[in-house]
Design a protein around this motif. Sequence first.
Motif, mmCIF file in Angstrom:
data_model
loop_
_atom_site.group_PDB
_atom_site.id
_atom_site.type_symbol
_atom_site.label_atom_id
_atom_site.label_comp_id
_atom_site.label_asym_id
_atom_site.label_seq_id
_atom_site.Cartn_x
_atom_site.Cartn_y
_atom_site.Cartn_z
ATOM 1 N N ALA A 1 51.352 64.410 51.450
ATOM 2 C CA ALA A 1 51.645 65.713 50.986
ATOM 3 C C ALA A 1 52.719 65.793 49.935
ATOM 4 O O ALA A 1 52.716 66.626 49.131
ATOM 5 N N ALA A 2 53.829 64.890 50.109
ATOM 6 C CA ALA A 2 54.753 64.955 49.230
ATOM 7 C C ALA A 2 54.164 64.595 47.680
ATOM 8 O O ALA A 2 54.559 64.938 46.823
ATOM 9 N N TYR B 1 57.730 59.217 46.175
ATOM 10 C CA TYR B 1 56.494 59.417 45.606
ATOM 11 C C TYR B 1 56.641 60.681 45.190
ATOM 12 O O TYR B 1 56.196 60.923 43.979
ATOM 13 N N ALA B 2 57.128 61.714 45.634
ATOM 14 C CA ALA B 2 57.281 63.188 45.208
ATOM 15 C C ALA B 2 58.237 63.168 43.881
ATOM 16 O O ALA B 2 57.922 64.111 43.126
ATOM 17 N N SER B 3 59.168 62.346 44.047
ATOM 18 C CA SER B 3 60.301 62.628 42.628
ATOM 19 C C SER B 3 59.446 61.882 41.480
ATOM 20 O O SER B 3 59.717 62.342 40.213
ATOM 21 N N ALA C 1 60.187 70.651 43.985
ATOM 22 C CA ALA C 1 60.434 71.528 45.153
ATOM 23 C C ALA C 1 60.304 70.883 46.365
ATOM 24 O O ALA C 1 60.826 70.905 47.496
ATOM 25 N N VAL C 2 59.152 69.971 46.443
ATOM 26 C CA VAL C 2 58.768 68.884 47.549
ATOM 27 C C VAL C 2 60.041 67.966 47.730
ATOM 28 O O VAL C 2 60.600 67.745 48.765
ATOM 29 N N LEU D 1 64.686 66.637 50.871
ATOM 30 C CA LEU D 1 66.237 66.247 51.008
ATOM 31 C C LEU D 1 66.757 67.084 52.107
ATOM 32 O O LEU D 1 67.752 66.589 52.874
ATOM 33 N N ALA D 2 66.384 68.379 52.214
ATOM 34 C CA ALA D 2 66.983 69.160 53.361
ATOM 35 C C ALA D 2 66.349 68.607 54.550
ATOM 36 O O ALA D 2 67.097 68.991 55.781
ATOM 37 N N ALA D 3 65.359 67.857 54.505
ATOM 38 C CA ALA D 3 64.722 67.648 56.089
ATOM 39 C C ALA D 3 65.392 66.039 56.399
ATOM 40 O O ALA D 3 65.020 65.544 57.418
#
Length: 79
Positions: A24-25, A57-59, A65-66, A71-73
Amino acid sequence: MLDRGAACDARTANADGATAAYYAAGYGFGRVLRVLVDGGCDVNVPQRRSGATPLLYASSMGHDAVVATLLAAGADVAA
């Protein structure tokens, strides 16, 4: 499934060690990631073959936004 106790951690990774949160990320599926996070998924499980975490992976794919969601999680920036 998460509401009924389905696991979302290293035990549920595929043969390469990638979890649902990892995919998902990496693919930028922010809404899916939010559901997984809210369901208690571990956002710090690295993919076994590469060692990359969902955050890495997301970065690397430019999904800002992911990245913010991760980070918030509580994603570990040092992992």
